[in-house]
Scaffold this active site. Structure first.
Site, PDB file in Angstrom:
ATOM      1  N   GLY A  81       0.733  -1.163   0.017  1.00  0.00           N
ATOM      2  CA  GLY A  81      -0.074  -0.255  -0.036  1.00  0.00           C
ATOM      3  C   GLY A  81       0.767   1.092  -0.089  1.00  0.00           C
ATOM      4  O   GLY A  81       1.358   1.611  -1.198  1.00  0.00           O
ATOM      5  N   SER A 180       5.224  -5.246  -2.832  1.00  0.00           N
ATOM      6  CA  SER A 180       5.065  -4.000  -3.226  1.00  0.00           C
ATOM      7  C   SER A 180       5.340  -3.065  -2.140  1.00  0.00           C
ATOM      8  O   SER A 180       6.754  -3.155  -1.735  1.00  0.00           O
ATOM      9  CB  SER A 180       3.325  -3.840  -3.452  1.00  0.00           C
ATOM     10  OG  SER A 180       3.306  -2.585  -3.923  1.00  0.00           O
ATOM     11  N   TYR A 181       4.564  -2.183  -1.231  1.00  0.00           N
ATOM     12  CA  TYR A 181       5.202  -1.316  -0.389  1.00  0.00           C
ATOM     13  C   TYR A 181       5.742  -2.487   0.780  1.00  0.00           C
ATOM     14  O   TYR A 181       6.191  -1.729   1.777  1.00  0.00           O
ATOM     15  CB  TYR A 181       4.043  -0.408   0.130  1.00  0.00           C
ATOM     16  CG  TYR A 181       4.967   0.666   0.927  1.00  0.00           C
ATOM     17  CD1 TYR A 181       5.203   1.874   0.363  1.00  0.00           C
ATOM     18  CD2 TYR A 181       4.724   0.585   2.517  1.00  0.00           C
ATOM     19  CE1 TYR A 181       5.892   2.860   0.996  1.00  0.00           C
ATOM     20  CE2 TYR A 181       5.461   1.880   2.949  1.00  0.00           C
ATOM     21  CZ  TYR A 181       5.713   2.938   2.380  1.00  0.00           C
ATOM     22  OH  TYR A 181       6.665   3.806   2.973  1.00  0.00           O
ATOM     23  N   ASP A 415       5.710  -6.455 -14.574  1.00  0.00           N
ATOM     24  CA  ASP A 415       5.060  -5.379 -13.567  1.00  0.00           C
ATOM     25  C   ASP A 415       5.732  -4.024 -14.064  1.00  0.00           C
ATOM     26  O   ASP A 415       6.872  -3.938 -14.130  1.00  0.00           O
ATOM     27  CB  ASP A 415       5.346  -5.832 -12.236  1.00  0.00           C
ATOM     28  CG  ASP A 415       5.043  -4.990 -11.431  1.00  0.00           C
ATOM     29  OD1 ASP A 415       4.147  -4.061 -11.494  1.00  0.00           O
ATOM     30  OD2 ASP A 415       5.603  -4.685 -10.268  1.00  0.00           O
ATOM     31  N   HIS A 468       2.598  -7.515 -11.278  1.00  0.00           N
ATOM     32  CA  HIS A 468       3.187  -7.095  -9.757  1.00  0.00           C
ATOM     33  C   HIS A 468       2.890  -8.208  -8.761  1.00  0.00           C
ATOM     34  O   HIS A 468       3.709  -8.297  -7.735  1.00  0.00           O
ATOM     35  CB  HIS A 468       2.236  -5.890  -9.561  1.00  0.00           C
ATOM     36  CG  HIS A 468       2.564  -5.089  -8.350  1.00  0.00           C
ATOM     37  ND1 HIS A 468       3.937  -4.534  -8.327  1.00  0.00           N
ATOM     38  CD2 HIS A 468       1.908  -4.531  -7.254  1.00  0.00           C
ATOM     39  CE1 HIS A 468       4.013  -3.916  -6.894  1.00  0.00           C
ATOM     40  NE2 HIS A 468       2.708  -3.912  -6.303  1.00  0.00           N
TER      41      HIS A 468
END
Length: 491
Positions: A81, A180-181, A415, A468
């Site tokens: 996120g 991701s984050y 991605d 991703h």
């Protein structure tokens, strides 16, 4: 002799039973709406209170390994996120079930066993973090102002308290994983765990290493990754690539000249309209989402620095990292989540309809021992105000790997959110000796991707044709490299 044999059998059986009875029985999941079969292993879920004075509670879903829960690794899974729920991984990637969307006459999605679940070879904890995300919450709304450092310390507190509730798993190898984050969440949390071990905090976690997929890492490497990725994938012309490379001098994320900015706008025009999570896939458009989003978006006043003017931010409407601005690295300071930027409740190019309908169903909430009522589950939320305050992750990776902790950095090679070109570059930048030179790795006698192994237990790996969220696109191959790496085998 017979008595001795019976005693040994009795003690062994007692140990076996105590292993399965040690977990808190009030957290045991006995059934799940939408699923009519038999669970292949035990499932537990509920809250761990990490701050009683604030009523700060983090929600987890724990899946026992389907193979050998008493011996298999325990893996903590974190989605990114910031502001996105780890049920993203549970429902759409590598959880124990596959979810079939409900038909018009049905109230809930149908659940079927996932033959490629990561619980085939590991115990796995899906955690909603920080408080305010997913099903996690706090009675003190000030807790929704957080950042990298606070999230790491809170999650470490969760782990210590969680292992107190599940002490039978303390001897199992423990790993932290995410995407991701969570490229920030994972190394910062790992650092807290190691600091706790150095300080002798109890219970003692048997921490062995970590896994990061398509992870946010560093301003320079992340910010400069997209242009060479776009060129390599044939998304921009060779002429434009040569011109932008020369004019911008390789600095794409923080351009200093008008000519560079002008050329980067051409790059943006060429890649605009693609599914940023997987350039091979179509871009799903939520029929309820606004069709025209402003290019220049104002942040809420709560997200402005003191003295900052009320000017539109030069941020494109598309997001990546399931939150942060497209074609820009995560900078120091406040990181607006995508809902705060877009004013929309749908993640670009993705549908979260199945997860949203299932997790907001009262019967499901009751089965999960989750808070009911006013707490609405969202794939990614705008409840939190989040600050990136840990800097580059490279120093964390160096510290952890030189201390002997294992690290797997993997990337779906299609991605465009966090392109593999950046991850490949920063892992190489550590300067470690190459022990396993760049080569193909295979699954079912087919090339599944490429890998390069370094000293200090660092491995970089690509997944051919994946986006991703790698396990969502390539579930079989993802389970294969996950299994091999956890076992310490050559990928």
């Amino acid at each position: 002799m017979d008595n001795l044999f019976l005693l040994i059998v009795f003690l062994g059986l007692s140990c076996f039973l105590s292993f399965f009875e040690a977990a808190p029985e009030n957290a045991l999941i006995k059934n799940l709406p939408g699923f009519n079969g038999t669970f292949p292993s035990k499932h537990y879920s509920g809250y761990v209170t990490i701050d009683e004075s604030h009523g700060k509670n983090l929600f987890y879903y724990y899946v026992f390994s389907e193979r050998n829960p008493s011996k298999d690794p325990v893996v903590l899974w974190l989605n990114g996120g910031p502001g996105c729920s780890s049920f993203d991984g549970f429902i759409y990637e590598h959880g124990p079930f596959n979810f079939q969307a409900a038909k018009k006459y049905e109230s809930l999605p149908k659940l079927h066993l996932n033959e490629h679940s990561w619980s085939k070879v590991s115990n796995i904890i899906y955690l909603d973090s920080p408080a305010g995300v997913g099903l996690s919450y706090s009675d003190n709304l000030d807790d929704y102002n957080t950042g990298d450092v606070k999230t790491a310390t809170d999650t470490h507190t969760f782990l210590l308290k969680w292992f107190e509730q599940y002490p039978e798993f303390l001897s199992n190898p423990f790993y932290i994983a995410g995407e991701s984050y969570a490229g920030v969440y994972v190394p910062t949390l790992a650092n807290e765990v190691v600091k706790g071990l150095d300080a002798g905090l109890k219970p003692t976690i048997n921490f062995k290493g970590y896994i990061v997929g398509n992870g946010v890492t560093d301003n320079d490497f992340d910010g400069n990754a997209l242009v060479p990725f776009a060129h390599g994938m044939g998304l921009i012309s060779d002429d434009l690539y040569q011109e932008v490379s020369t004019t911008c001098e390789g600095n794409y994320w923080n351009p200093t000249s008008k000519d560079c900015i002008k050329l980067l706008s051409k790059v943006n025009e060429d890649v605009d309209g693609l599914n940023i999570y997987d350039i091979l896939e179509p871009c799903y458009h939520d029929p309820e989402a606004k069709t025209n989003s402003p290019v220049n978006i104002k942040l809420p006043s709560s997200f402005r620095e003191i003295g900052e003017s009320d000017k539109p931010l030069p941020v494109r409407k598309r997001m990546f990292g399931r939150a942060w601005p497209f074609r820009a690295p995560v900078r120091e300071g406040l990181v607006p989540t995508w809902p705060q930027l877009l004013g929309s409740n749908s993640v670009p190019c993705t549908s979260d309809e199945v997860a949203t309908s299932w997790l907001n169903n009262p019967a499901v909430r009751k089965a999960l021992h989750a808070k009911e009522g006013e707490l609405t589950w969202e794939l990614c939320t705008d409840n939190i105000s989040y600050r990136h305050d840990a800097g580059s992750m490279i120093k964390y990776h160096k510290n952890l790997t030189t201390r002997g902790y294992r690290a797997l950095i993997f990337s779906g090679d299609h991605d465009m959110c966090v392109p593999y070109t950046g991850s490949e570059a920063w892992t190489r930048s550590l300067g470690y000796k190459v022990l396993d030179e760049w080569r193909a790795w295979t699954y079912n006698d087919q090339v599944a991707g490429y890998t390069q192994g370094y000293e200090n237990n660092l491995t970089f790996l690509t997944m051919k044709g994946a986006g991703h969220t790698v396990p969502e696109y390539k579930p079989r191959e993802a389970l294969a490299f996950y299994t091999r790496w956890l076992a310490g085998e050559k990928i």
